[in-house]
Design an enzyme around this catalytic site. Structure first.
Site, mmCIF file in Angstrom:
data_model
loop_
_atom_site.group_PDB
_atom_site.id
_atom_site.type_symbol
_atom_site.label_atom_id
_atom_site.label_comp_id
_atom_site.label_asym_id
_atom_site.label_seq_id
_atom_site.Cartn_x
_atom_site.Cartn_y
_atom_site.Cartn_z
ATOM 1 N N LYS A 94 1.483 -1.504 0.091
ATOM 2 C CA LYS A 94 0.308 -0.244 0.016
ATOM 3 C C LYS A 94 0.758 0.527 0.251
ATOM 4 C CE LYS A 94 -4.358 -1.941 0.429
ATOM 5 N NZ LYS A 94 -4.972 -1.972 -0.804
ATOM 6 N N GLU A 116 -9.845 5.795 3.152
ATOM 7 C CA GLU A 116 -10.445 4.739 3.781
ATOM 8 C C GLU A 116 -9.409 3.822 3.684
ATOM 9 O OE1 GLU A 116 -10.118 5.103 0.467
ATOM 10 O OE2 GLU A 116 -9.750 2.956 0.119
ATOM 11 N N SER A 383 1.765 -9.620 -0.696
ATOM 12 C CA SER A 383 1.896 -8.209 -1.143
ATOM 13 C C SER A 383 1.820 -7.340 0.792
ATOM 14 C CB SER A 383 0.314 -7.943 -1.292
ATOM 15 O OG SER A 383 -0.845 -9.198 -0.173
#
Lengths: 401, 271
Positions: A94, A116, A383
């Site tokens: 991210k 969010e 990830s």
């Protein structure tokens, strides 16, 4: 039909029938502003140099492409390589996009950041970059997710972010996105919205994809250097789909590379309790774009289920919808229990604790590898790391920490 | 001629401002909305706007969000909005009715089927919050062919180029959103509304009505002085929410309660 994947989306932000900009009028101005800023900066060498510097020195890129030798032996079949996004600063992919969007925010001069979050990884990444740039940061998070991801909530607070509990609807990621959009409409003059995945109205799906594509560009180069060839297959989990699109995109024009996006099968697709819109949904419009959605016969969005908060979302990035229809990427599902089993396997065999989201990709890679030859390779996007999920896993195991 | 155009023509002849009243279909119960619609008309509303409930109403503030949730709990849907208007038309053939909602339920029903059913039911206009002109071209043509007005929002953030683009496609009236925010927000700035309305006025002959933040006779009057009419939503829905807390009530109690608010606003507008 031959498609040049590098030229999508089109000028109006569409991937075939998907994507676009389905928003209320107030936001059009902010999205136009963002589009022109991004168009101006994306090929600007100075901007790119700043991103590259931050990715190298703050995030810790490039992330390794790791040959999981023991795991490969245990499974039998194709060689399994892990793209180690878990080693990034803040522990997941991210940050790649949060760094880039924060830099865009800096150029706009807006002092207030909103985002969010579902599992909290994007919230943590955003709170981190906001702290670094001295920007005010509000993170919208569903009440249910706050409960499931208390460690990340505390991390965000330590980083100086205000975590805003969202109590509407299903109290998860989709509702957090609704609330972030409402906040943005209300504070559009001084607020920059850092969106967490390749969803939302144009230009967000494109921006997030481009920032996340650093993973695929590195992996492609690393594969050539380390194995002397391109991988035969790529595997990544898909919630909104940012880690998958970031890995896949630089390979889309490489016809020999097969791709598998793994959706959350929850209790099984047949049960209806899952988060797999590409496998069991229909096209519709939500959160500013047209894409596959989980909805009822009246077009109301339905509640999803997944063991992993980060995959618990009824939509998916519009580019994935298009890639599904084109048949370029195969979208499959892995159920909660299969993901849990994969979580243990990787932890115990490789000493790598994967996020529960990532565990879905791990589980599918095991199935896929068995059908392939030992001279073939698969790259799995690792990830995120699983530290944030330890409480959830302990709870499932009946252990109180 | 479409009922909406007729309505504005007649208001303009009488030198009156339009009062547009918004309620959510099926809030809080399915049998409440029809008597409430008639009451809104009887107490002075010129146009009725029916909110079609959606699971993810991103443009709404908390008051109307909760109304959508109450309506969805009893299974209200776009299909029932169309049935409702048809019933309303059995006794009211003159009052324009607009359906206001979000794209996805329409997309699910299918744009063509939706339009066919609006024609059969007697719907006069549609306002789809998250369907801007760029995404509405085909839909817009189909609506025009069926004599249904496509109503668009303009916001304080809309540039002049944008105002031009939207007014080119818009029908019925222009709905100017008085503030950057969600429905029911409180920070109404009449001077800003005046400036924006006059800038839109230079671009279109359509009437311009203002919504978001109109909560009583005083705010309605102030806004009506600089526009052609007002849209009242959260103020009505708020009263409905208060009654809904009391448990199951006779629908006529809802009808009487909304009448009081509308009469007050009507009086203020007609002064």
């Amino acid at each position: 039909m031959s498609v040049n994947f590098d030229q999508m989306p089109d000028e109006s932000g569409h991937f075939g029938p998907y994507g676009g900009r389905f928003v209320s009028e107030t936001l059009v101005y902010a999205l136009d502003q963002l589009t022109s800023l991004y168009e101006r900066l994306k090929d600007d060498p100075e901007f790119q140099a700043q991103i590259d510097y931050d990715l190298a020195h703050y995030v810790g890129r490039p992330s390794p492409l790791y040959f999981a030798e023991r795991w490969t032996k245990k499974i039998g079949g194709a060689q399994l390589y892990l793209k180690r996004e878990d080693l990034n600063h803040t522990g997941a992919h991210k940050i790649n996009s949060a760094i880039g969007q924060a830099l865009l925010a800096k150029y706009t001069g807006k002092k207030r950041i909103i985002a969010e979050t579902g599992a909290g990884q994007h919230g943590v990444a955003t709170a981190t970059v906001a702290a670094r740039l001295g920007l005010e940061c509000h993170i919208f998070m569903g009440e249910e997710d706050i409960r499931r991801q208390s460690l990340n909530v505390y991390r965000m607070k330590l980083l100086g972010a205000i975590v805003v509990p969202v109590t509407s609807g299903s109290k998860t990621l989709k509702d957090a996105l609704n609330e972030a959009l409402r906040d943005w409409v209300s504070n559009v003059d001084d607020t920059f919205y850092i969106i967490g995945t390749c969803c939302g109205p144009h230009p967000y799906p494109e921006i997030v994809r481009n920032f996340q594509s650093v993973m695929g560009r590195e992996a492609r180069q690393q594969s050539l250097v380390q194995t002397g060839k391109l991988p035969d297959a790529l595997v990544a989990c898909v919630g909104g789909g940012s880690n998958a699109i970031g890995l896949f995109h630089p390979f889309l024009n490489d016809k020999s590379v097969a791709m598998y996006g793994v959706e959350a099968g929850g209790f099984g697709v047949a049960s209806g309790k899952h988060a797999a819109p590409l496998n069991d949904g229909v096209p519709g419009v939500l959160h500013g774009n047209r894409t596959y959605l989980m909805e009822d016969e009246n077009g109301q969005i339905i509640e999803t289920h997944s063991i992993s908060a980060g995959l618990d979302y009824p939509g998916v990035g519009p580019e994935h919808s298009w890639l599904k229809d084109l048949g370029r990427v195969n979208y499959v599902t892995v159920n909660d229990d299969e993901a849990m089993a994969a979580f243990y396997t990787l932890t115990q065999i490789e000493g790598i604790i994967p996020a529960l989201e990532t565990s879905h990709a791990i589980a599918y890679a095991e199935k896929l590898a068995k059908t392939m030859d030992s001279d073939q390779t698969i790259i799995i996007n690792l990830s995120g790391r699983g530290d944030k999920d330890i409480l959830t896993v302990a709870e499932i195991d009946g252990i109180s920490l | 001629m479409n009922r909406i155009n007729k309505c504005f023509e007649s208001l303009s002849q009488k030198n009156k401002k339009a009062l547009i009243s918004y309620v959510v279909l099926g809030d809080p119960a399915k049998d409440v909305t029809l008597p409430v619609m008639h009451a809104l008309v009887d107490s002075g509303s010129d146009i009725i706007e029916i909110g079609v409930p959606f699971s993810d109403p991103t443009a709404e503030g908390p008051v109307i969000q909760r109304a959508h949730e109450r309506a969805l709990e009893n299974g209200s849907s776009l299909d029932e909005a169309l049935i409702l208007v048809k019933k309303f038309r059995e006794t009211d053939v003159n009052t324009p009715v607009i359906l206001m909602g979000y794209t996805n339920p329409i997309e699910r029903m299918g744009y063509e089927k939706f339009i066919e059913r609006m024609v059969v039911s007697g719907v006069d206009g549609v306002l789809t919050v998250d369907l801007p002109p760029e995404e509405a071209e085909v839909f817009n043509e189909q609506l025009r062919a069926s004599n249904i007005e496509n109503i668009f929002l303009l916001a304080p953030t809309s540039s002049q180029i944008r105002q031009k683009k939207v007014t080119n496609m818009a029908g019925g009236f222009v709905y100017y959103v008085s503030l950057n925010g969600v429905t029911g927000a409180a920070n109404l700035d009449v001077d800003s509304v005046k400036d924006h309305v006059s800038s839109i006025r230079a671009l279109t002959k359509l009437p311009i009505c203002v919504g978001f933040g109109i909560k009583d006779g005083v705010t309605a009057r102030a806004v009506a002085d600089v526009s052609d009419g007002v849209v009242v939503g959260s103020a009505i829905v708020n009263k409905i929410a208060d009654l809904a807390k009391l448990g199951e009530l006779d629908p006529l109690i809802y009808a009487e309660t909304v009448s009081v608010i509308i009469k007050d606003i009507r009086d203020a507008l007609d002064k």
